[in-house]
Motif scaffolding. Structure first.
Motif, PDB file in Angstrom:
ATOM      1  N   ALA A 156      -0.003   2.099   1.319  1.00 41.93           N
ATOM      2  CA  ALA A 156      -1.228   2.895   1.429  1.00 41.93           C
ATOM      3  C   ALA A 156      -2.278   2.300   0.507  1.00 41.93           C
ATOM      4  O   ALA A 156      -2.043   2.153  -0.695  1.00 41.93           O
ATOM      5  CB  ALA A 156      -0.949   4.347   1.062  1.00 41.93           C
ATOM      6  N   LEU A 157      -3.384   1.940   1.090  1.00 41.42           N
ATOM      7  CA  LEU A 157      -4.485   1.367   0.306  1.00 41.42           C
ATOM      8  C   LEU A 157      -5.577   2.413   0.171  1.00 41.42           C
ATOM      9  O   LEU A 157      -6.136   2.875   1.177  1.00 41.42           O
ATOM     10  CB  LEU A 157      -5.038   0.130   1.028  1.00 41.42           C
ATOM     11  CG  LEU A 157      -6.357  -0.428   0.503  1.00 41.42           C
ATOM     12  CD1 LEU A 157      -6.197  -0.953  -0.930  1.00 41.42           C
ATOM     13  CD2 LEU A 157      -6.875  -1.554   1.402  1.00 41.42           C
ATOM     14  N   VAL A 158      -5.849   2.808  -1.076  1.00 42.77           N
ATOM     15  CA  VAL A 158      -6.879   3.824  -1.318  1.00 42.77           C
ATOM     16  C   VAL A 158      -8.116   3.123  -1.875  1.00 42.77           C
ATOM     17  O   VAL A 158      -8.050   2.491  -2.937  1.00 42.77           O
ATOM     18  CB  VAL A 158      -6.381   4.885  -2.329  1.00 42.77           C
ATOM     19  CG1 VAL A 158      -7.438   5.961  -2.533  1.00 42.77           C
ATOM     20  CG2 VAL A 158      -5.075   5.493  -1.868  1.00 42.77           C
ATOM     21  N   TYR A 202       1.186  -7.798  -0.524  1.00 40.40           N
ATOM     22  CA  TYR A 202       2.036  -6.633  -0.807  1.00 40.40           C
ATOM     23  C   TYR A 202       2.446  -5.957   0.496  1.00 40.40           C
ATOM     24  O   TYR A 202       3.575  -5.477   0.648  1.00 40.40           O
ATOM     25  CB  TYR A 202       1.315  -5.647  -1.726  1.00 40.40           C
ATOM     26  CG  TYR A 202       1.489  -5.996  -3.190  1.00 40.40           C
ATOM     27  CD1 TYR A 202       2.755  -6.017  -3.762  1.00 40.40           C
ATOM     28  CD2 TYR A 202       0.406  -6.315  -3.985  1.00 40.40           C
ATOM     29  CE1 TYR A 202       2.933  -6.351  -5.094  1.00 40.40           C
ATOM     30  CE2 TYR A 202       0.559  -6.646  -5.320  1.00 40.40           C
ATOM     31  CZ  TYR A 202       1.839  -6.666  -5.873  1.00 40.40           C
ATOM     32  OH  TYR A 202       2.015  -6.996  -7.176  1.00 40.40           O
ATOM     33  N   ALA A 203       1.500  -5.929   1.444  1.00 43.85           N
ATOM     34  CA  ALA A 203       1.836  -5.286   2.734  1.00 43.85           C
ATOM     35  C   ALA A 203       3.015  -6.015   3.384  1.00 43.85           C
ATOM     36  O   ALA A 203       3.900  -5.396   3.979  1.00 43.85           O
ATOM     37  CB  ALA A 203       0.614  -5.311   3.645  1.00 43.85           C
ATOM     38  N   ALA A 204       3.017  -7.341   3.234  1.00 45.54           N
ATOM     39  CA  ALA A 204       4.114  -8.117   3.829  1.00 45.54           C
ATOM     40  C   ALA A 204       5.445  -7.836   3.131  1.00 45.54           C
ATOM     41  O   ALA A 204       6.507  -7.933   3.737  1.00 45.54           O
ATOM     42  CB  ALA A 204       3.789  -9.606   3.747  1.00 45.54           C
ATOM     43  N   LEU A 239       7.625   2.223  -0.396  1.00 45.32           N
ATOM     44  CA  LEU A 239       6.230   2.617  -0.158  1.00 45.32           C
ATOM     45  C   LEU A 239       5.408   2.098  -1.335  1.00 45.32           C
ATOM     46  O   LEU A 239       5.660   2.443  -2.485  1.00 45.32           O
ATOM     47  CB  LEU A 239       6.104   4.147  -0.078  1.00 45.32           C
ATOM     48  CG  LEU A 239       4.674   4.696  -0.103  1.00 45.32           C
ATOM     49  CD1 LEU A 239       3.882   4.254   1.129  1.00 45.32           C
ATOM     50  CD2 LEU A 239       4.681   6.231  -0.168  1.00 45.32           C
ATOM     51  N   PHE A 240       4.470   1.229  -1.008  1.00 45.02           N
ATOM     52  CA  PHE A 240       3.535   0.760  -2.035  1.00 45.02           C
ATOM     53  C   PHE A 240       2.273   1.594  -1.954  1.00 45.02           C
ATOM     54  O   PHE A 240       1.731   1.802  -0.865  1.00 45.02           O
ATOM     55  CB  PHE A 240       3.146  -0.709  -1.798  1.00 45.02           C
ATOM     56  CG  PHE A 240       4.224  -1.699  -2.146  1.00 45.02           C
ATOM     57  CD1 PHE A 240       4.875  -1.641  -3.373  1.00 45.02           C
ATOM     58  CD2 PHE A 240       4.572  -2.713  -1.261  1.00 45.02           C
ATOM     59  CE1 PHE A 240       5.864  -2.579  -3.692  1.00 45.02           C
ATOM     60  CE2 PHE A 240       5.542  -3.645  -1.577  1.00 45.02           C
ATOM     61  CZ  PHE A 240       6.204  -3.579  -2.799  1.00 45.02           C
ATOM     62  N   LEU A 241       1.796   2.041  -3.112  1.00 46.44           N
ATOM     63  CA  LEU A 241       0.513   2.737  -3.164  1.00 46.44           C
ATOM     64  C   LEU A 241      -0.413   1.916  -4.054  1.00 46.44           C
ATOM     65  O   LEU A 241      -0.059   1.610  -5.202  1.00 46.44           O
ATOM     66  CB  LEU A 241       0.693   4.140  -3.743  1.00 46.44           C
ATOM     67  CG  LEU A 241       1.484   5.105  -2.854  1.00 46.44           C
ATOM     68  CD1 LEU A 241       1.933   6.328  -3.652  1.00 46.44           C
ATOM     69  CD2 LEU A 241       0.641   5.554  -1.666  1.00 46.44           C
ATOM     70  N   VAL A 242      -1.543   1.547  -3.511  1.00 48.49           N
ATOM     71  CA  VAL A 242      -2.435   0.682  -4.288  1.00 48.49           C
ATOM     72  C   VAL A 242      -3.877   1.129  -4.095  1.00 48.49           C
ATOM     73  O   VAL A 242      -4.253   1.594  -3.029  1.00 48.49           O
ATOM     74  CB  VAL A 242      -2.241  -0.805  -3.871  1.00 48.49           C
ATOM     75  CG1 VAL A 242      -2.588  -1.038  -2.416  1.00 48.49           C
ATOM     76  CG2 VAL A 242      -3.046  -1.745  -4.745  1.00 48.49           C
ATOM     77  N   LEU A 292      -6.931   4.595   3.266  1.00 44.37           N
ATOM     78  CA  LEU A 292      -7.494   5.884   2.843  1.00 44.37           C
ATOM     79  C   LEU A 292      -8.757   5.614   2.047  1.00 44.37           C
ATOM     80  O   LEU A 292      -8.832   4.625   1.303  1.00 44.37           O
ATOM     81  CB  LEU A 292      -6.490   6.640   1.964  1.00 44.37           C
ATOM     82  CG  LEU A 292      -5.076   6.840   2.541  1.00 44.37           C
ATOM     83  CD1 LEU A 292      -4.143   7.406   1.476  1.00 44.37           C
ATOM     84  CD2 LEU A 292      -5.124   7.768   3.757  1.00 44.37           C
ATOM     85  N   HIS A 293      -9.716   6.485   2.208  1.00 46.75           N
ATOM     86  CA  HIS A 293     -10.961   6.250   1.473  1.00 46.75           C
ATOM     87  C   HIS A 293     -11.466   7.533   0.823  1.00 46.75           C
ATOM     88  O   HIS A 293     -11.435   8.605   1.434  1.00 46.75           O
ATOM     89  CB  HIS A 293     -12.029   5.712   2.432  1.00 46.75           C
ATOM     90  CG  HIS A 293     -13.322   5.390   1.735  1.00 46.75           C
ATOM     91  ND1 HIS A 293     -13.474   4.300   0.915  1.00 46.75           N
ATOM     92  CD2 HIS A 293     -14.509   6.043   1.717  1.00 46.75           C
ATOM     93  CE1 HIS A 293     -14.701   4.273   0.430  1.00 46.75           C
ATOM     94  NE2 HIS A 293     -15.342   5.327   0.900  1.00 46.75           N
TER      95      HIS A 293
END
Lengths: 314, 776
Positions: free
Chosen positions: A64-66, A183-185, A192-195, A221-222
């Motif tokens: 999840a990229l915030v 990281y997505a790869a 679950l990576f949260l960044v 996510l924004h």
């Protein structure tokens, strides 16, 4: 005659630092501290929809990229997402290890390259997993010498984790699309990576999302700046929430609407209001519900901050 | 011990006449300037730029490009430095006016000096100014405007402090800075790199790239994938920095001096470099910055028309007039003695001075210096205060100082070259009855009709010089219509007259300049002979016969030379054993000295001090030149090392040569002066640069200036022309080969001048440049 309530600062969560982002996986009472400002509610909804069934993590990883500017609540959202996944997995008997690596790159004299950054993160992740007993002992032995090699560690992690564990990793802030893609790869099953990122541009974020579409691993996510009505929602929440815990001045709707254009982010709002109430409390003048904090109080506080710096904030 | 002669008066004129270009940042003291038309013109253009009102909304700021063009020594650098000082005074900010002299032949080197001169701290400050503007805008949104600080003495907080204190959206602000810098600089890479300077951990990486290094991986990840290491990129980078400075509606002045080292007709740059240079001029103009270019006049012809059109103003440096030299002498004496007097100069001597030098400021100052010293010595020795500088004195010092040869010298050189090439000639030949038809040499070629007249003339500075010369040329032409003419000018050739002579002769006159005269002259004679008409009836056989005659003439000269050479080689061979012994003795002495053994005589050269190599090389060159000239140690060693007496004879011949003692004495004093200067500079360097680990302070620069002045004050009494007996004499190791020595005589003179002339300003300049570079 009722007993006088203690004078408290309604903008200071219990046992928490005033400017520290909310973290419900550490302080469960904070789960309902989130106010719908800055699009954070919508972003959180997006996340829960994407992670509708968290058990999917058992066979496919996610990232999840915030994104959003400084102070818009990215970290608080990341914590909320981590907590949500952990709770739901817990509900079905799975163990979640939340590893917070957000600060492992802080305080370096020279900015590391992506490779160096990822090596540091990988090394620290391995250390944290090992110390928590989240890795199988044979895997610890096998990976120990390669613990800072992401290509060696991440692909092997799903097999290396103790059975039943799902890993939630809070990564350090990124600013380059390449790093997100890498990281997505690495986000394979049980991970679950949260960044978060405040420096990626809209185009870069769109590029990353497009590139990851086929894999379906990335959740974008924004969070944004404050919108009309956000200040009132936030202030009213905090003033109502603590009405039985202590006494403090109130704030008129007019004041809220007048300060709204001055404040752009939830962090700035929290800083200004916590600081203004603290200042009122320090001065020991009229600190009860019959008094009000005015726009001038807030402006005076901001001016003092500008002049004297953050020394007055605890 | 006092001799009873009064001490010499301080000389009010600089012995070097080289404009000071380092350290002026800290100096209030302005060098003396004569308000010539060019100075007034250039200053007025710059003033108009500096005082122009800011452009209205939507208008582009008005920048300027000013070119200052003039020959060597006409005062371009002096004017350039003056313009920088002027700009700094008006702008109240030394960072906004920068002087840069091209020390190498490329824009890459110039850019690197530019970036070093700016320094990381200045560039960061400039970027922070952009950040401050953007933060100030954000503060308006918060309802705070800058100026909230009310307590006197308190400073406005830095932009990053404001962001932190008020919790402003740092990422959004940084993005705005990046967008602004990309727009302002019109360069994606610079926009990115400069914005990184606002964040911690990027300084070293960005700075290394700005200095021309390969981009660090961290920068490559951000899209900066190539170094600034070619002419086009360097010019673009210079433009970017101008935009950075000028982009906030601010005034910025960059003076590029000695641009001829990069752009000249002798060194035509690549087309893409010229285009990039044109873009630089355009960028300066559109950024509202001011670029001042100083170069030789041929910059005009080197640049394309479209590039020239970007130059808003061209200022031509002309020679000083008689009145201006008057003023200069008076002002110089006022500065030194407090009295604005002309004596010991007179109107006549000044007029002569002007005529001799063509008003070239550097020559004027040097000749004033030497003439003043000569007259002051005369006054002191004769105790006659009425002695004045006469035209004769000026002529004499000009001959010594400016290196013009006598007419006899030139004739000898021409003769040697003609002989060496086997050309037949007649000296002082009248081509007709008219005395005006006299040529210094009349060279004929057997298969060609007519011949080649070689005329030697003195300086051609003005119409008065031109008129008789023109008469001679016309007369010679009329007397020998088929003949060709080579004109050799011994001295200054004014540019306007050069053009006129070129038209009249169909070819450029040859100005006697060493080195290279012999080659130019030979090539010219050959080309001239080729253009002469062939004699009708000339058969292959006669041509062969003529060629054989020519070769015979050449051979007879070559045999002479070989004879001399053979004698020389014999001498070398016979003394080789003794030489070897002498070398062994020298090596033993050096080894002893290096092992801390007892001194075997005066130290030949003290251990190298801790000066940077580039600077120490200047001292070593000077010392080596003097050592090569005297070779006293070797001479004495051989006198004692050879038993057949051959070396002793040569030693005695040298010792009895005219003026040998005086020249050796001067050389020795020069050497001591250079060594003392070197020691003093080393001490200064150690104390002010190495131990203080930073830029030299203004006080340190003053100390260095004082050391340089002390060297000059001693050197003033040890002029290089007094070494002439030594330069004219073959070096000890080449004795016996007269012709060989003859050929290298002038080169030795040039070597001496190159190594010793202007030593102190060169040392000062390189030293300060090196200190600024190493200080970061």
């Amino acid at each position: 005659m009722t007993e006088a309530l203690p004078k408290i600062n309604p903008f200071l969560p219990p046992d928490w630092a005033p400017m520290r982002p909310l973290c419900p996986w550490k302080q469960s009472y904070q789960r309902d501290y989130y106010v719908s400002v800055d699009d954070t509610d919508q972003a959180f909804k997006d996340f829960t929809q994407e992670m509708d069934d968290p058990t999917t993590l058992l066979h496919e990883g996610r990232l999840a990229l915030v994104t959003g500017d400084s102070g818009c609540g990215k970290t608080a959202l990341v914590h909320r997402c981590a907590d949500d996944v952990a709770r739901r997995l817990d509900g079905i008997g799975r163990t979640t290890e939340i590893i917070d690596l957000t600060d492992v790159l802080n305080g370096r004299r020279q900015q590391p390259t992506i490779d160096a950054r990822m090596a540091i993160v990988c090394d620290r992740l391995f250390g944290a997993l090992k110390s928590r007993g989240a890795l199988r002992s044979d895997a610890v032995e096998e990976l120990a010498s390669d613990r800072d090699l992401p290509d060696r560690v991440y692909p092997y992690l799903p097999d290396a984790l103790v059975d039943g564990i799902v890993l939630v990793v809070l990564l350090p802030m990124v600013e380059l699309a390449d790093e997100v893609m890498r990281y997505a790869a690495y986000a394979t099953e049980r991970m679950l990576f949260l960044v978060e990122s405040s420096l990626l541009t809209k185009d870069e974020v769109s590029g990353v999302i497009r590139a990851q579409e086929a894999w379906g691993r990335l959740i974008g996510l924004h969070v944004g700046p404050l919108k009309r009505g956000d200040v009132a929602r936030y202030v009213n929440d905090r003033l109502d929430r603590h009405s039985t815990d202590g006494d403090y001045p109130l704030m008129s709707e007019e004041t809220m609407s007048r300060v709204e254009p001055r404040l752009q982010s939830v962090a700035q709002l929290q800083r200004a209001l916590y600081g203004t109430y603290k200042e009122r409390l320090r001065k020991a003048v009229r600190y009860d519900r019959s008094s009000s904090v005015t726009e001038q109080d807030i402006v005076d506080f901001l001016k003092s901050q500008y002049r004297d710096g953050p020394g007055r904030l605890p | 011990m006092s001799t009873g002669t009064p001490p010499p008066r301080p000389n009010p004129f600089s012995p070097t006449a080289v404009a000071r270009v380092t350290g002026f940042e800290h100096s209030d003291a302005s060098e003396l300037t004569i308000e010539t038309d060019a100075v007034r013109e250039a200053t007025s253009y710059l003033s108009a730029y500096l005082h122009a009102p800011p452009p209205g909304a939507g208008q582009d700021p008005a920048g300027e490009v000013i070119a200052i063009l003039g020959e060597y020594g006409t005062g371009k650098t002096h004017l350039a430095v003056r313009l920088v000082r002027h700009a700094r005074r008006v702008l109240h900010d030394p960072e906004r006016a920068i002087y840069l002299d091209a020390t190498a032949d490329s824009f890459v080197a110039l850019y690197r000096r530019f970036i070093d001169r700016l320094g990381l701290a200045r560039i960061k400050r400039q970027v922070e100014n952009y950040y401050a503007d953007i933060v100030a805008e954000a503060l308006e949104g918060v309802g705070l405007t800058s100026g909230v600080v009310e307590k006197p003495g308190e400073r406005e907080p830095m932009p990053h402090e404001v962001v932190e204190r008020l919790g402003l959206m740092e990422s959004a602000l940084l993005r705005k800075v990046q967008e602004t810098l990309r727009r302002v600089t019109d360069n994606q890479h610079f926009g990115t790199a400069l914005t990184l300077l606002l964040r911690s951990g990027f300084d070293e990486i960005v700075w290394a790239w700005l200095q021309g290094g390969e981009p660090h991986q961290v920068l490559k990840e951000r899209g900066i994938d190539k170094p600034i290491n070619n002419e086009v990129d360097a010019l673009e980078a210079m433009g970017v920095l101008a935009l950075l400075y000028g982009g906030r509606q601010a005034r910025f002045v960059l003076v590029l001096d000695e641009l001829d080292k990069i752009f000249s007709s002798a060194q035509q740059p690549q087309a893409d470099t010229v285009h990039a240079f044109q873009k630089l001029l355009q960028v300066f103009a559109s950024a509202g910055a001011c670029l001042v270019l100083c170069a030789l006049p041929d910059l005009r012809s080197v640049l394309y028309t479209s590039t020239r059109q970007r130059i808003s103003h061209m200022v031509d440096m002309k020679g000083l007039t008689v009145d201006e030299i008057h003023t200069f002498i008076k002002l110089s004496q006022q500065a030194e003695f407090g009295r604005a007097e002309l004596a010991p100069f007179t109107h006549d001597s000044i007029r002569y001075l002007r005529d001799t030098t063509g008003g070239n400021a550097r020559y004027v100052i040097k000749l004033c210096h030497d003439a003043f010293r000569v007259v002051d010595d005369l006054i002191r020795n004769t105790r006659n205060p009425k002695i004045v500088v006469t035209p004769e004195i000026v002529r004499e010092v000009a001959r010594k100082q400016l290196g013009f040869l006598s007419a006899n010298d030139i004739h000898n050189i021409v003769r040697v070259i003609l002989d060496a090439n086997g050309w037949s000639y007649i000296r002082d030949h009248l081509l007709a009855d008219d005395p005006e038809s006299r040529t210094d040499f009349w060279v004929t070629f057997q298969d060609r009709a007519g011949g080649c007249a070689i005329m030697v003339t003195g300086p051609v500075r003005d119409d008065a010089d031109m008129a008789p010369l023109t008469r001679r040329i016309v007369t010679v032409r009329m007397a020998e219509p088929e003949g060709r003419l080579i004109l050799i000018v011994n001295g200054i050739l004014a540019e306007e007259h050069a053009a006129e002579l070129r038209e009249r002769l169909g070819v450029e006159p040859l100005v006697y300049v060493e080195p290279g005269f012999a080659e130019d002259f030979k090539a010219r004679v050959r080309a001239t002979s080729d253009r002469l008409p062939r004699i009708v009836g000339s058969t292959p056989l006669t041509e062969v016969q003529q060629r054989i005659d020519q070769i015979n003439r050449q051979h007879s000269k070559i045999y002479d030379s070989i004879g001399h050479l053979a004698t020389h080689i014999d001498g070398v061979r016979s003394s080789s054993d003794q030489r070897l012994a002498a070398i062994e003795r020298t090596l033993n002495a050096l080894m002893l000295a290096s092992q801390g053994g007892a001194a075997t005589g005066p130290a030949r050269l003290p251990a190298a001090p801790a000066l940077p190599r580039e600077i120490d090389q200047l001292f070593l060159d000077a010392i080596n030149v003097l050592d090569e000239l005297t070779q006293l140690d070797l001479m004495m060693d051989e006198a004692y090392g050879q038993t057949d007496g051959s070396a002793m004879e040569d030693v005695q011949a040298r010792l009895s040569a005219a003026d040998f003692f005086e020249a050796v004495g001067v050389a020795h004093l020069m050497r001591t002066n250079v060594l003392s200067f070197r020691t003093a500079v080393t001490d200064w360097y150690r104390a002010e640069i190495v131990e203080s680990a930073g830029h030299p302070s203004p006080r340190a620069e003053e100390r260095l200036e004082a050391l340089c002045r002390a060297y000059d004050d001693v050197a003033e009494f040890l002029p290089t022309f007094t070494l002439r007996p030594l330069t004219d004499m073959a070096p000890w190791t080449a004795r016996g080969g007269a012709d060989v020595a003859e050929l290298s005589q002038r080169q030795r003179r040039i070597r001496v001048q190159t190594a010793l002339d202007n030593l102190s300003p060169r040392v000062q300049r390189v030293l300060l440049r090196s200190a600024l570079a190493s200080g970061g």
